[in-house]
Design an enzyme around this catalytic site. Structure first.
Site, PDB file in Angstrom:
ATOM      1  N   GLN A 217       0.761  -1.203   0.033  1.00  0.00           N
ATOM      2  CA  GLN A 217       0.228   0.036  -0.052  1.00  0.00           C
ATOM      3  C   GLN A 217       0.797   1.219   0.174  1.00  0.00           C
ATOM      4  O   GLN A 217       1.474   1.596   1.223  1.00  0.00           O
ATOM      5  CB  GLN A 217      -0.801  -0.012   1.390  1.00  0.00           C
ATOM      6  CG  GLN A 217      -1.646   1.217   1.640  1.00  0.00           C
ATOM      7  CD  GLN A 217      -2.407   1.294   2.801  1.00  0.00           C
ATOM      8  OE1 GLN A 217      -1.624   0.799   3.945  1.00  0.00           O
ATOM      9  NE2 GLN A 217      -3.316   1.791   3.062  1.00  0.00           N
TER      10      GLN A 217
ATOM     11  N   GLU B  62      -9.353  -1.536   5.631  1.00  0.00           N
ATOM     12  CA  GLU B  62      -7.984  -1.943   6.384  1.00  0.00           C
ATOM     13  C   GLU B  62      -8.240  -1.925   7.999  1.00  0.00           C
ATOM     14  O   GLU B  62      -7.628  -2.833   8.644  1.00  0.00           O
ATOM     15  CB  GLU B  62      -7.017  -0.546   6.275  1.00  0.00           C
ATOM     16  CG  GLU B  62      -5.864  -0.763   7.059  1.00  0.00           C
ATOM     17  CD  GLU B  62      -4.718   0.386   6.472  1.00  0.00           C
ATOM     18  OE1 GLU B  62      -5.087   1.436   6.019  1.00  0.00           O
ATOM     19  OE2 GLU B  62      -3.482   0.072   6.772  1.00  0.00           O
TER      20      GLU B  62
ATOM     21  N   SER C 149       4.658  -1.413   4.291  1.00  0.00           N
ATOM     22  CA  SER C 149       4.982  -2.639   4.695  1.00  0.00           C
ATOM     23  C   SER C 149       4.997  -3.512   3.500  1.00  0.00           C
ATOM     24  O   SER C 149       4.094  -3.374   2.383  1.00  0.00           O
ATOM     25  CB  SER C 149       3.622  -3.266   5.435  1.00  0.00           C
ATOM     26  OG  SER C 149       3.613  -2.213   6.624  1.00  0.00           O
TER      27      SER C 149
ATOM     28  N   GLU D 195      -6.066   8.857  17.366  1.00  0.00           N
ATOM     29  CA  GLU D 195      -6.696  10.328  17.683  1.00  0.00           C
ATOM     30  C   GLU D 195      -7.345  10.606  16.077  1.00  0.00           C
ATOM     31  O   GLU D 195      -8.517  10.900  16.517  1.00  0.00           O
ATOM     32  CB  GLU D 195      -5.675  11.049  17.479  1.00  0.00           C
ATOM     33  CG  GLU D 195      -4.647  11.042  18.961  1.00  0.00           C
ATOM     34  CD  GLU D 195      -3.572  10.040  18.825  1.00  0.00           C
ATOM     35  OE1 GLU D 195      -3.441   9.404  18.052  1.00  0.00           O
ATOM     36  OE2 GLU D 195      -3.139   9.811  20.140  1.00  0.00           O
TER      37      GLU D 195
ATOM     38  N   SER E 128       1.066   6.494   2.678  1.00  0.00           N
ATOM     39  CA  SER E 128       1.703   7.621   3.468  1.00  0.00           C
ATOM     40  C   SER E 128       3.102   8.027   2.852  1.00  0.00           C
ATOM     41  O   SER E 128       3.659   7.368   2.031  1.00  0.00           O
ATOM     42  CB  SER E 128       2.190   6.579   4.645  1.00  0.00           C
ATOM     43  OG  SER E 128       1.164   6.273   5.339  1.00  0.00           O
TER      44      SER E 128
END
Ligand SMILES: Cc1cc2nc3c(=O)[nH]c(=O)nc-3n(C[C@H](O)[C@H](O)[C@H](O)COP(=O)(O)OP(=O)(O)OC[C@H]3O[C@@H](n4cnc5c(N)ncnc54)[C@H](O)[C@@H]3O)c2cc1C
Length: 419
Positions: free
Chosen positions: A136, A256, A173, A389, A139
């Site tokens: 994926q 996910e 990952s 958060e 990020s």
């Protein structure tokens, strides 16, 4: 992102029959017979593993809730356990689900929901059999929680057909094993950030893809930085329309969270079972305080397990919603508190660390490593797949209907945002 440390670890026993959602007995019997007929004509002891898995997929016995022709039979998801039990009893090989957790838990449902027919035919079979591992590429160094702010650019090539992609991704990952990546890139910097994104599958064998390991707290390098330099991405590998990347990515992210926090478990499965075993093994270390903590966490884990079971039944009816965020938050908190308790219950052994090498294991398993590993690896649970958060914000806004956080960057063209 997903790791193999979630409760859906195949080393765990399956959910006992009494906890499964009800399915019509006729459907279950028919399916059981279908699985037995398949096994009678495909001997798992003599057939090569890959040939066996491909045949299982073609027979619609891979993931029964997928459509016919794509590994399934359009049956309720809850019937999967009927098939799996038959294959396990016959000693049949499985598709090593932890090896391709991102493929199975995130890429497959994304392709099914937003891919073209041609993409579904091309990608789902080798994904399910494990021939093609997925990762994926979401990020970036400047865009994690604020994923919509990402800077990796995709521009049309000179012929105006395919795409050239350049940028840097991080915490990826399995990039070192992956054949394909789910990629979100910016195709239009002149519109507000959410509107200028497009979703692609990126061929990880392209010469412009460079994968570098990142060593993490546990010593190993589960994830990577990925540098993309003029990577060619075919337009036929675009998933969804140009500019629709945010919508498609939302589907991936919701899957996910369920993949990390929504696995099926028996009572005392997962980390709580390991901690309960440590409690039973070390009577000399027991104190009233530790007993109190264990009982509270045991009860929390059981409530989470039952609530997750209800969520899985709702999921059988469609794509996950924001409720999966709650399961993921609870999973992360429990895993962190339970692994801390296990460390205390391990006495002096808790100070030992089993493997400090920078390993690149294919499968991350909580079960096979020691308490120190579990304690350190659980820190990442409240970060990967969306931080706790951020997930609380999602629950507040989309489940509870509370006022949204003030946002100043949703109407401004992305290129004009301060960075
Ligand atoms: C083990 C592991 C595996 C991963 N695998 C992958 C992968 O395969 N692919 C991939 O794309 N990514 C992966 N990630 C990255 C992960 O998705 C990001 O780390 C995560 O989304 C947080 O982004 P960030 O690290 O940039 O932190 P930031 O977004 O910089 O956040 C820093 C801190 O600020 C808080 N914060 C930020 N914004 C807000 C807000 N609006 N309100 C309240 N608090 C806020 C966060 O909660 C956090 O505590 C992985 C991460 C881990 C730990």
């Amino acid at each position: 992102m997903l790791s193999g440390t979630g409760p859906a670890d195949p080393a765990e026993p399956a959910v006992p029959a009494g906890d499964e959602p009800a399915v019509p007995a006729g459907d279950a019997d028919e399916l059981r017979q279908r699985a037995r007929d398949f096994l009678a004509s495909h001997d798992p002891a003599t057939l090569p593993k890959l040939g066996f898995l491909r045949a299982r997929f073609d027979a619609g016995l891979a993931w029964v809730h997928y459509p016919p022709g794509l590994g399934g039979l359009s049956l309720p998801r809850s019937l999967q356990s009927v098939v799996d039990a038959e294959f396990a009893a016959a000693g049949a090989p499985d598709n090593d689900p932890i090896r391709n957790g991102i493929g199975l838990g995130m890429a497959a449902p994304t392709i099914l929901a937003s891919g073209t027919d041609e993409q579904k035919q091309r990608w789902l079979r080798p994904l399910w059999t494990g021939e093609e591992v997925w990762c994926q590429l979401f990020s970036e160094p400047g865009a994690g929680s604020d994923l919509a702010g990402l800077a990796t650019r995709a521009v049309r090539d000179d012929a105006g057909q395919d795409w050239r992609v350049s940028g840097q991704k991080v915490w990826t990952s399995l990039a070192h094993r992956a054949r394909w990546a789910l990629l979100v890139a910016r195709t239009d910097p002149d519109v507000p950030k959410h509107a200028g994104l497009t979703y692609f599958a990126c061929d990880m064998t392209d010469p412009g893809v460079e994968v570098r390991p990142l060593r993490q707290l546990t010593g190993e390098a589960e994830f990577n930085e990925v540098f993309l330099t003029d990577v060619v991405v075919r337009d036929r590998d675009r998933i969804g329309e140009v500019g629709e990347g945010w919508r498609v990515a939302q589907g991936t992210l919701m899957n996910e969270r369920v993949a990390i926090g929504g696995g099926a478990l028996p009572r005392e499965g997962g980390t709580v079972g390991i901690v309960a075993a440590a409690w039973r093994a070390h009577p000399e270390l027991r104190t009233p305080g530790l007993h109190d903590r264990l009982i509270r966490l045991w009860a929390d884990a059981e409530i989470a397990r039952l609530a997750t079971e209800r969520l899985r039944q709702q999921l059988a009816a469609g794509q996950p919603g924001p409720e999966g965020s709650a399961a993921k938050i609870v999973f992360a908190r429990l895993n962190q508190e339970l692994s801390a308790l296990e460390l205390e219950l391990s006495g002096a052994d808790g100070l030992r660390y089993d493997d400090w090498s920078q390993s690149r294991t294919e499968t991350v398993s909580f079960v096979t490593r020691g308490p120190g590993y579990r304690y350190l690896r659980a820190r990442g649970n409240s970060i990967e797949g969306g931080t706790s958060e951020i997930l609380r914000n999602i629950i507040a806004e989309r489940v509870l209907g509370l006022p949204a956080e003030p946002r100043t960057d949703t109407r401004v063209p992305w290129k004009d945002l301060p960075r």
